[in-house]
Every structure is written in structure tokens, then in C-alpha cells.
Design an enzyme around this catalytic site. Sequence first.
Site, short mmCIF file in Angstrom:
data_model
loop_
_atom_site.label_atom_id
_atom_site.label_comp_id
_atom_site.label_asym_id
_atom_site.label_seq_id
_atom_site.Cartn_x
_atom_site.Cartn_y
_atom_site.Cartn_z
N HIS A 9 37.41 -90.20 11.92
CA HIS A 9 36.17 -89.50 12.27
C HIS A 9 36.11 -88.12 11.61
O HIS A 9 37.11 -87.58 11.13
CB HIS A 9 36.06 -89.35 13.79
N GLU A 87 41.71 -94.13 19.98
CA GLU A 87 42.90 -93.31 19.76
C GLU A 87 43.92 -93.54 20.88
O GLU A 87 43.57 -94.00 21.97
CB GLU A 87 42.51 -91.82 19.72
#
Length: 208
Positions: A9, A87
Site C-alpha cells: 500500500h 497484514e
Amino acid sequence: MKKLYLLRHGQTEFNVKKLVQGRCDSPLTDLGRQQAGMAAAWLKAHSVVPDKVVSSPLGRAMDTAGLVATELLGPDAAVEPCEGIIERCYGTFEEGPHDALPTDVWDPGEDLIPFGGEGSRALQKRMVKTLTNLISVEDTKTLLAVSHGSASRQFIKAAAPEGFELPAKLPNCAIMIFDFEESAPQAEGEPLQCKFTLQQIIDPQQRY
């Protein structure tokens, strides 16, 4: 040959403040949105047209994926949230400073387990399993997936050729390119073999 384009990201507010963001979240910065645009421009310049776009369900990844997918596929582009590429959890260290961790923030091995976090072996296994399942679908030849720094690092470890030296830190919006070698199904009960091979890591902020 099927292709996986795995993106980290864009830069977030917690990245700037050097705060741990595993399962917690913070928004993209203006630079983070620009990085997503640079990644999209690189992919577009290299004629990448994904058959499917998936993202970690966390906002920083979904926002990055939305910006990139819109640029590549148009305003109606669909991004599918995918829990399997979220994550790692950092347990009690979530939202705290990087310096408070008793281990490496990007590659902590199994050190976070006693603190309620996710170990690297489990993280690598779910990343490989999830991305294998996604790209194994018959009509998916090119998969674009947006994930995170530590999760992507463990996936690279599973797929990197022998002797490959990982960067100390993956840049925001790094583009990791993998080939996927389809082969006969594995026998039931056999450990999952990684059929991905890392080809290249691109930092779209650099000039090529």
C-alpha cells in the site's frame, strides 16, 4: 504463464510517525495517494491489465487498490477484499512506536507470538495458500493484489530464487512481480509447495 503483481500500500500517517500498524489502520497521506498513481502509471506503461484485483480489507490497502484499479480498468473497476492477505497482527505492540518492539518490525520471525501477534511461519503459509487459490481460478491469468510490508516480505521469502537478497524495507507501493507455474495437483496431506517465482521488485518512484 500466469502473473501475480503484488503491491504494498501507499504511505500512511502511521508510516510517517513510525507507528506499528498491523491490523490497526491509518489513512493514506497525499504522498501515499501519489505513490498509488505512480504504481498505476508503471503498470499501465507495461500493459498490465489484471483479470482480478484483490486487496487486504484494511483501508490503506483498499484505498491504494481502488486508485490503481480505477486507473487500469476504469471507474467501475471492482476490488475484492481478501482477509488472507491482511497484514500480520503485532499483538500488544499495535499502534505503538516501532522502537518499542523487541525485534525487527518488518521481519520479526516468531518473536511476536508471546505478545499475541502472528508468527512468520503462519503468515507465510496463509499468504502462499491464499494467493495460490486466487490465481488458480481458470479465468484468472493476471492477478493484482494489494497487501502490506511484512506480509509481502514473507511471501517473497517463499518465492524468491536462491541467493536473492531482500531489501531491508519494501518501499510503499513497491510492485513485486511473480510468475506462477501451474502443475499437477498435490496429493492430499502434502505440505503446500510455493509455485510462485519472484521475477522483479519495482519501486515506481524511481525512474526506469
